[in-house]
Scaffold this motif. Structure first.
Motif, PDB file in Angstrom:
ATOM      1  N   LEU A  84       0.831  -1.204   0.000  1.00 24.97           N
ATOM      2  CA  LEU A  84       0.000   0.000   0.000  1.00 24.97           C
ATOM      3  C   LEU A  84       0.865   1.253   0.000  1.00 24.97           C
ATOM      4  N   MET A  85       1.977   1.215   0.697  1.00 26.18           N
ATOM      5  CA  MET A  85       2.901   2.339   0.736  1.00 26.18           C
ATOM      6  C   MET A  85       3.454   2.620  -0.656  1.00 26.18           C
ATOM      7  N   LEU A  86       3.817   1.574  -1.397  1.00 25.37           N
ATOM      8  CA  LEU A  86       4.353   1.749  -2.745  1.00 25.37           C
ATOM      9  C   LEU A  86       3.314   2.349  -3.683  1.00 25.37           C
ATOM     10  N   SER A  87       2.057   1.951  -3.512  1.00 27.33           N
ATOM     11  CA  SER A  87       1.004   2.456  -4.397  1.00 27.33           C
ATOM     12  C   SER A  87       0.685   3.925  -4.151  1.00 27.33           C
ATOM     13  N   ASN A  88       1.158   4.467  -3.013  1.00 29.81           N
ATOM     14  CA  ASN A  88       0.854   5.858  -2.679  1.00 29.81           C
ATOM     15  C   ASN A  88       2.071   6.780  -2.755  1.00 29.81           C
ATOM     16  N   ILE A  89       3.177   6.276  -3.247  1.00 30.20           N
ATOM     17  CA  ILE A  89       4.373   7.123  -3.325  1.00 30.20           C
ATOM     18  C   ILE A  89       4.205   8.227  -4.352  1.00 30.20           C
ATOM     19  N   PHE A  90       3.586   7.903  -5.480  1.00 30.46           N
ATOM     20  CA  PHE A  90       3.432   8.885  -6.546  1.00 30.46           C
ATOM     21  C   PHE A  90       2.282   9.843  -6.233  1.00 30.46           C
ATOM     22  N   GLY A  91       2.170  10.876  -7.001  1.00 28.85           N
ATOM     23  CA  GLY A  91       1.272  11.996  -6.701  1.00 28.85           C
ATOM     24  C   GLY A  91      -0.181  11.628  -6.554  1.00 28.85           C
ATOM     25  N   ALA A  92      -0.685  10.715  -7.409  1.00 25.62           N
ATOM     26  CA  ALA A  92      -2.105  10.351  -7.365  1.00 25.62           C
ATOM     27  C   ALA A  92      -2.334   9.391  -6.206  1.00 25.62           C
ATOM     28  N   ARG A  93      -2.621   9.942  -5.037  1.00 19.95           N
ATOM     29  CA  ARG A  93      -2.762   9.115  -3.845  1.00 19.95           C
ATOM     30  C   ARG A  93      -4.121   8.439  -3.820  1.00 19.95           C
ATOM     31  N   LYS A  94      -4.103   7.149  -3.487  1.00 21.64           N
ATOM     32  CA  LYS A  94      -5.338   6.390  -3.417  1.00 21.64           C
ATOM     33  C   LYS A  94      -5.857   6.416  -1.986  1.00 21.64           C
ATOM     34  N   PRO A  95      -7.126   6.814  -1.807  1.00 25.03           N
ATOM     35  CA  PRO A  95      -7.663   6.833  -0.438  1.00 25.03           C
ATOM     36  C   PRO A  95      -7.867   5.425   0.097  1.00 25.03           C
ATOM     37  N   ILE A  96      -7.778   5.294   1.408  1.00 26.93           N
ATOM     38  CA  ILE A  96      -8.057   4.035   2.075  1.00 26.93           C
ATOM     39  C   ILE A  96      -9.275   4.243   2.962  1.00 26.93           C
ATOM     40  N   SER A  97     -10.185   3.296   2.934  1.00 30.83           N
ATOM     41  CA  SER A  97     -11.434   3.425   3.682  1.00 30.83           C
ATOM     42  C   SER A  97     -11.181   3.265   5.170  1.00 30.83           C
ATOM     43  N   LEU A  98     -12.197   3.606   5.941  1.00 31.00           N
ATOM     44  CA  LEU A  98     -12.111   3.445   7.396  1.00 31.00           C
ATOM     45  C   LEU A  98     -11.862   1.985   7.758  1.00 31.00           C
ATOM     46  N   ALA A  99     -12.601   1.068   7.108  1.00 24.41           N
ATOM     47  CA  ALA A  99     -12.421  -0.358   7.397  1.00 24.41           C
ATOM     48  C   ALA A  99     -11.042  -0.833   6.970  1.00 24.41           C
ATOM     49  N   GLY A 100     -10.589  -0.381   5.794  1.00 21.38           N
ATOM     50  CA  GLY A 100      -9.268  -0.773   5.321  1.00 21.38           C
ATOM     51  C   GLY A 100      -8.163  -0.286   6.234  1.00 21.38           C
ATOM     52  N   CYS A 101      -8.321   0.927   6.727  1.00 21.55           N
ATOM     53  CA  CYS A 101      -7.347   1.484   7.656  1.00 21.55           C
ATOM     54  C   CYS A 101      -7.343   0.685   8.956  1.00 21.55           C
ATOM     55  N   GLY A 102      -8.518   0.292   9.427  1.00 19.70           N
ATOM     56  CA  GLY A 102      -8.608  -0.498  10.644  1.00 19.70           C
ATOM     57  C   GLY A 102      -7.954  -1.861  10.488  1.00 19.70           C
ATOM     58  N   VAL A 103      -8.156  -2.488   9.324  1.00 22.68           N
ATOM     59  CA  VAL A 103      -7.554  -3.802   9.072  1.00 22.68           C
ATOM     60  C   VAL A 103      -6.027  -3.695   9.052  1.00 22.68           C
ATOM     61  N   GLN A 104      -5.518  -2.653   8.375  1.00 17.98           N
ATOM     62  CA  GLN A 104      -4.059  -2.498   8.335  1.00 17.98           C
ATOM     63  C   GLN A 104      -3.499  -2.251   9.730  1.00 17.98           C
ATOM     64  N   MET A 105      -4.164  -1.389  10.505  1.00 19.66           N
ATOM     65  CA  MET A 105      -3.688  -1.109  11.858  1.00 19.66           C
ATOM     66  C   MET A 105      -3.695  -2.376  12.708  1.00 19.66           C
ATOM     67  N   PHE A 106      -4.755  -3.169  12.580  1.00 20.59           N
ATOM     68  CA  PHE A 106      -4.864  -4.386  13.383  1.00 20.59           C
ATOM     69  C   PHE A 106      -3.706  -5.341  13.106  1.00 20.59           C
ATOM     70  N   PHE A 107      -3.449  -5.621  11.829  1.00 21.33           N
ATOM     71  CA  PHE A 107      -2.393  -6.579  11.496  1.00 21.33           C
ATOM     72  C   PHE A 107      -0.999  -5.996  11.738  1.00 21.33           C
ATOM     73  N   PHE A 108      -0.834  -4.702  11.503  1.00 20.02           N
ATOM     74  CA  PHE A 108       0.456  -4.067  11.789  1.00 20.02           C
ATOM     75  C   PHE A 108       0.778  -4.164  13.279  1.00 20.02           C
ATOM     76  N   SER A 109      -0.198  -3.852  14.114  1.00 19.18           N
ATOM     77  CA  SER A 109       0.011  -3.938  15.556  1.00 19.18           C
ATOM     78  C   SER A 109       0.207  -5.384  16.001  1.00 19.18           C
ATOM     79  N   ALA A 110      -0.585  -6.305  15.428  1.00 22.04           N
ATOM     80  CA  ALA A 110      -0.508  -7.707  15.836  1.00 22.04           C
ATOM     81  C   ALA A 110       0.853  -8.306  15.500  1.00 22.04           C
ATOM     82  N   PHE A 111       1.318  -8.095  14.273  1.00 30.70           N
ATOM     83  CA  PHE A 111       2.608  -8.665  13.889  1.00 30.70           C
ATOM     84  C   PHE A 111       3.762  -7.962  14.598  1.00 30.70           C
TER      85      PHE A 111
END
Length: 319
Positions: A84-111
């Motif tokens: 996801l970080m690579l997909s947002n490096i360039f100027g056209a940033r892709k939004p992430i939904s509330l649920a998507g953000c929650g899922v990333q936070m959950f797994f990032f914190s868990a791992f």
């Protein structure tokens, strides 16, 4: 208008975008290639450790079982963030939904939590091996090793679930929000909420102490006993061998806990989002990348096993 309710059940749930590293196209391309190369090295390096531990009979010991588990967690940890970080490096940033953000936070914190707990388990393994070598096989059974890995993962999942749920009960009162980070981490998200976050910050601090301070204290105590045992060894060769089995683990511990403590245990008044983002790059890329390098360059058994596997693969290709 400020709302006291979270957006989970609302159609106008907010979307998040990540702040770009740079707006210069040349630098964006350079960063993309750099981060992609680092990610591929992390995946390949840790996958090589998992492969050699699973296929080489000389590495069928608790220490290497924990090392293979740590490498698997490192792959999952970076995979949760980097694509996801690579997909947002360039100027056209892709939004992430509330649920998507929650899922990333959950797994990032868990791992991330699992990583810290496994390093503590590995310290206990070294303590038993050096301080109680005659009882090592009786204590570090296969069943206990599996239970310790699953226990580390289970505790991490529980803490991560509670932290993520507690964070996303905060109200976000704008639809389009920019996170001053390259991932959905707890602290940057809390600062986007339109509510008093002092209780949430206190909870984050308590969880950080549970995940960082207490395990590090257990690791420190283990190494106090280990150092005492090594110093009392009469054989210089024995001391060197015992130290060499701990040096790789201790290097990873200092790097992992040092960087994470700078982000999660510093007073918020003495830090900024930009500093946190820079330090986060170190433990997102540095530790997972150095983990296989440290354990292969400083561990004779792993180097020999990798060399044998490479020679065997080359012989099969040539036949």
């Amino acid at each position: 208008m400020v709302s006291g309710k979270p957006f989970f059940n609302r159609s106008d749930a907010p979307e998040f975008v990540f702040r770009v590293f740079t707006n210069v196209p040349e630098f964006q391309a350079l960063l993309f290639l750099l981060f992609l190369l680092l990610y591929l090295m992390i995946v390949c390096g840790n996958a090589a450790i998992i492969w050699v531990v699973c296929t080489h009979s000389s590495l069928s010991t608790p220490m290497y079982f924990f090392l293979g588990s740590l490498s698997f967690v490192e792959i999952c940890y970076t995979t949760d963030v980097v694509p996801l970080m690579l997909s947002n490096i360039f100027g056209a940033r892709k939004p992430i939904s509330l649920a998507g953000c929650g899922v990333q936070m959950f797994f990032f914190s868990a791992f991330g939590c699992t990583d810290c707990f496994l390093l503590t388990v590995m310290a206990y393994d070294r303590y038993v091996a050096i301080c109680h070598p005659l009882h090592y096989g009786l204590i570090m059974t296969q069943k206990l090793c599996v239970q310790m890995v699953l226990g580390s993962l289970g505790l991490a999942l529980l803490l991560s679930l509670q932290l993520t749920a507690f964070t996303f009960t905060l109200p976000f009162c704008r639809h389009h929000l920019e996170i001053n980070h390259f991932l959905c981490d707890v602290a940057p998200l809390m600062r986007l909420a339109c509510a008093d976050i002092r209780v949430n910050q206190a909870v984050l601090y308590v969880v950080s102490i549970l995940v960082l301070t207490l395990p590090f204290l257990l690791i420190f105590i283990s190494y106090v006993f280990i150092a005492d045992t090594i110093l009392r060894m009469r054989s210089a060769e024995g001391r060197q061998k015992a130290f060499s089995t701990c040096s790789s683990h201790l290097t990873v511990v200092l790097l992992q806990y040092g960087c994470c403590s700078l982000v999660y245990l510093r007073p918020r008044s003495s830090t900024s989002d930009d500093e946190d983002r820079q330090i986060a790059l170190v433990y997102t890329f540095g530790t997972p990348l150095l983990n296989p390098l440290i354990y292969t360059l400083r561990n004779k058994d792993v180097k020999d096993a990798l060399r044998n596997c490479i020679f065997h693969a080359a012989a099969l290709d040539s036949s």
